[in-house]
Write an enzyme that holds these catalytic residues in place. Structure first.
Site, mmCIF file in Angstrom:
data_model
loop_
_atom_site.group_PDB
_atom_site.id
_atom_site.type_symbol
_atom_site.label_atom_id
_atom_site.label_comp_id
_atom_site.label_asym_id
_atom_site.label_seq_id
_atom_site.Cartn_x
_atom_site.Cartn_y
_atom_site.Cartn_z
ATOM 1 N N GLU A 69 0.852 -1.186 0.000
ATOM 2 C CA GLU A 69 0.000 0.000 0.000
ATOM 3 C C GLU A 69 0.891 1.240 0.000
ATOM 4 O OE1 GLU A 69 -3.818 1.661 2.556
ATOM 5 O OE2 GLU A 69 -2.146 0.740 3.612
ATOM 6 N N LYS A 129 -11.497 -0.730 -1.369
ATOM 7 C CA LYS A 129 -11.480 -1.124 0.039
ATOM 8 C C LYS A 129 -12.833 -0.886 0.689
ATOM 9 C CE LYS A 129 -8.852 -0.356 4.303
ATOM 10 N NZ LYS A 129 -7.837 0.476 4.968
ATOM 11 N N CYS A 179 -4.719 -3.120 3.620
ATOM 12 C CA CYS A 179 -4.318 -2.656 4.940
ATOM 13 C C CYS A 179 -5.049 -3.448 6.035
ATOM 14 C CB CYS A 179 -4.551 -1.153 5.066
ATOM 15 S SG CYS A 179 -3.813 -0.384 6.521
#
Length: 323
Positions: A69, A129, A179
């Site tokens: 990321e 996400k 994440c």
């Protein structure tokens, strides 16, 4: 009783993941790259570093390479030159690349996304996400907390993705966990149920510094592999990057602050029984634990109210609790 129930549930879960795999299982070399550059490094330098590491991964036989990321701050959806550079790198190295990018829609909403660029340069899909970090990627209760400058100034303005999207590599479907999505078992279970052959976790844990945070986050990712029966490739910006087998066994890692390439051969394309029954097994474990806890409480309650036959009557003016 409670301990026995939990032990039985754990044993059932481990057994489900070790019964074998179905036909179609192949072994593929995958890679995680970790540049461990300072956050203030320029964008072009970050791309060049990840380009070099990707080429090295290809030399080691990797067919799929995962970037962390925040690896490169360019955007695939808005920077045509960057999109062409990544596509050219994938073709030259002969690898599928999974990378992090920012996306925006026509309504002006921003998304933290994972995208796949195939070895032929074509896109292999993009995932937005779904579980955002409060006070980091968005400001909860904005009408209230926007009046607190210390909180509002640090929060992003991202929108959660609305649907589960699997990425399509040459060797199978990829379930992305961006994440801290690796902390949520249900997200990985959903991707396994949808047909993912491999999980990837791209993260930037550099804001943790040299604390126990990166190791704790890594432990969550390892559990997702063991629970789903799927291998997992974890690429972290500054560490800890790792690759786990479909049984949660660590196949290698890059430590905090270490720059390099991590490769390993994993099972891709087979179907572990644990992946198919994972959610049902989790519910069964929770039910057994709840029943066992209830039985323990009932027995404890009965013991509290039952008379002590051997003690006899207490002397007048005293209490059994005294002394």
């Amino acid at each position: 009783l409670l301990g026995l129930a939990v032990l039985a549930a754990v044993a059932a879960g481990l057994g489900a993941g070790r019964l074998g795999r179905s036909e179609g299982d192949v072994r593929v070399t995958v890679a995680a790259v970790q540049a461990a550059l300072p956050r203030e490094a320029d964008a072009w330098g970050k791309f060049l570093a990840h380009e070099r590491l990707t080429i090295e991964a290809a030399r080691r036989g990797a067919r799929l390479v995962v970037w962390p990321e925040s690896a490169v701050p360019y955007r695939l959806d808005r920077h045509r030159g960057y999109r062409e550079l990544v596509a050219a790198l994938a073709r030259r190295a002969g690898v599928d690349i999974v990378l992090n990018t920012i996306e925006a829609d026509d309504a002006g909403r921003y998304f933290n996304a994972a995208a796949l660029v195939r070895a032929d340069g074509r896109p292999g899909g993009a995932y937005r996400k779904r579980r955002l970090v409060p006070f980091g990627e968005y400001l909860p209760l904005r009408s209230l907390f926007r009046r607190v400058p210390a909180l509002a100034a640090q929060a992003g303005d991202f929108t959660p993705g609305a649907e589960l999207v699997l990425l399509e590599s040459r060797d199978g479907t990829v379930g992305p966990l961006v994440c801290y999505e690796a902390v949520f078992p249900a997200l990985a279970a959903d991707e396994a149920a949808a047909g993912a052959d491999l999980l990837v976790n791209m993260t930037n844990d550099s804001w943790f510094g040299w604390t126990g945070g990166p190791a704790q986050h890594l432990a969550h990712a390892r559990l997702r592999a063991a629970e789903t029966g799927l291998p997992l490739v974890r690429a972290a910006y500054s560490g800890i990057s790792a690759i786990f087998s479909d049984r949660g066994r660590e196949l290698g890692r890059l430590g905090l602050g270490e720059r390099g390439v991590l490769t390993a051969e994993v099972h891709v394309g087979g179907r572990a029984p644990g992946a198919a029954v994972g959610r049902a097994l989790a519910r069964l474990c929770a039910t057994l634990a709840a029943v066992a806890a209830a039985l323990v409480l009932v027995r404890a309650r009965r013991a509290d109210v039952a008379p002590d036959a051997e003690a006899g009557p207490a002397p007048e003016g005293t209490s059994r609790d005294e002394g």
